[in-house]
Design a protein around this motif. Structure first.
Motif, PDB file in Angstrom:
ATOM      1  N   GLY A 134       2.399  18.098 -31.642  1.00 27.07           N
ATOM      2  CA  GLY A 134       2.476  16.793 -31.922  1.00 27.07           C
ATOM      3  C   GLY A 134       1.970  15.944 -30.777  1.00 27.07           C
ATOM      4  N   ILE A 135       2.032  16.299 -29.522  1.00 23.51           N
ATOM      5  CA  ILE A 135       1.355  15.504 -28.210  1.00 23.51           C
ATOM      6  C   ILE A 135      -0.202  16.010 -28.699  1.00 23.51           C
ATOM      7  N   ALA A 136      -0.549  17.172 -28.864  1.00 22.05           N
ATOM      8  CA  ALA A 136      -1.943  17.318 -29.048  1.00 22.05           C
ATOM      9  C   ALA A 136      -2.681  16.522 -29.971  1.00 22.05           C
ATOM     10  N   LEU A 137      -1.912  16.165 -31.219  1.00 19.23           N
ATOM     11  CA  LEU A 137      -2.775  15.710 -32.316  1.00 19.23           C
ATOM     12  C   LEU A 137      -2.560  14.227 -31.829  1.00 19.23           C
ATOM     13  N   THR A 138      -2.152  13.632 -30.928  1.00 15.29           N
ATOM     14  CA  THR A 138      -2.066  12.320 -30.643  1.00 15.29           C
ATOM     15  C   THR A 138      -3.679  11.982 -29.922  1.00 15.29           C
ATOM     16  N   ARG A 139      -4.074  13.290 -29.516  1.00 11.81           N
ATOM     17  CA  ARG A 139      -5.437  13.099 -28.830  1.00 11.81           C
ATOM     18  C   ARG A 139      -6.633  13.106 -29.893  1.00 11.81           C
ATOM     19  N   VAL A 140      -6.342  13.778 -31.008  1.00 15.41           N
ATOM     20  CA  VAL A 140      -7.198  13.755 -32.084  1.00 15.41           C
ATOM     21  C   VAL A 140      -6.779  13.331 -33.306  1.00 15.41           C
ATOM     22  N   PRO A 141      -6.540  12.067 -33.478  1.00 12.77           N
ATOM     23  CA  PRO A 141      -5.719  11.443 -34.568  1.00 12.77           C
ATOM     24  C   PRO A 141      -6.490  11.682 -35.966  1.00 12.77           C
ATOM     25  N   LYS A 142      -7.649  11.881 -35.846  1.00 16.24           N
ATOM     26  CA  LYS A 142      -8.359  12.188 -37.207  1.00 16.24           C
ATOM     27  C   LYS A 142      -7.768  13.464 -37.923  1.00 16.24           C
ATOM     28  N   LEU A 143      -7.540  14.565 -37.268  1.00 14.09           N
ATOM     29  CA  LEU A 143      -6.963  15.808 -37.496  1.00 14.09           C
ATOM     30  C   LEU A 143      -5.566  15.736 -38.118  1.00 14.09           C
ATOM     31  N   ALA A 144      -4.870  14.634 -37.282  1.00 13.32           N
ATOM     32  CA  ALA A 144      -3.315  14.671 -37.420  1.00 13.32           C
ATOM     33  C   ALA A 144      -2.946  14.242 -39.034  1.00 13.32           C
ATOM     34  N   GLY A 145      -3.690  13.513 -39.687  1.00 10.25           N
ATOM     35  CA  GLY A 145      -3.597  13.122 -40.929  1.00 10.25           C
ATOM     36  C   GLY A 145      -3.579  14.495 -41.939  1.00 10.25           C
TER      37      GLY A 145
END
Length: 203
Positions: free
Chosen positions: A27-38
């Protein structure tokens, strides 16, 4: 009863612990790549919609029966609430605070440890509490593949048409879920910075 209760807790808490170990850093890592989070949230959301029995049955040919496939199946269910709340909590930290940390010379890891996680911990803990309580309920299905736990009483009651067996399994599961939620609530208060706790109480 005590042994079955221990089995039930063991299955549930191991799955929850694995979910925390994977979902919080992710979850912390995904905040660095918001496009991948979705995309990641979408895939996990689809997995979350799979029936519990289907997930358990899927792992039987691969891992056989017993506690290991049950823990892995429950692990998949634990990830999404924790991941979503971690992402939301860290993403909600004010950019000005992060800039202040950067201005003080903090490294990226130090900003995570001393700024982002302390401020996001109430939201993260809410996801952990929700996930763990759900897992305690879902762990009753683990007895279907020979993993034991309090679900043994429930399935025995259904097979033998004995309501007292069902009650003997359902009531302890409910009590376990309530006690676990209470305990995690105490842990949340303990790990949340005092300043944030005062703000929540004032609100």
């Amino acid at each position: 009863m005590l042994f079955k209760t221990w089995e039930h807790l063991y299955i549930s808490l191991i799955a929850a612990a694995l979910g925390i170990l994977i979902a919080v850093p992710l979850g912390i890592a995904l905040t660095r790549v918001p496009k991948l989070a979705g995309a990641v949230m979408g895939v996990l959301g689809v997995i979350q919609t799979f029936p519990s029995f289907a997930i358990l049955a899927f792992f039987i040919p691969i891992l056989g029966v017993g506690k290991v496939p049950a823990i892995i199946a429950l692990f998949f269910y634990s990830v999404l609430p924790i991941l979503r709340n971690t992402y939301t909590g860290v993403q909600g930290v004010k950019r000005s605070l992060l800039e202040a940390g950067r201005g003080m010379g903090m490294t990226g890891w130090e900003r995570i440890r001393y700024v982002e996680l302390p401020l996001a911990i109430p939201v993260i803990m809410a996801g952990i509490r929700l996930s763990t309580v759900y897992l305690i309920g879902w762990a009753t299905l683990a007895s279907y593949i020979g993993a034991g736990g309090l679900g043994d009483y429930i399935f025995s009651g259904l097979n033998l048409y004995q309501p007292e067996f069902i009650i003997a399994g359902a009531i302890p599961v409910t009590i376990l879920a309530l006690l676990t939620d209470l305990l995690l609530g105490r842990i949340e208060e303990w790990v949340t910075p005092k300043g944030i706790m005062k703000m929540k109480e004032a609100a």
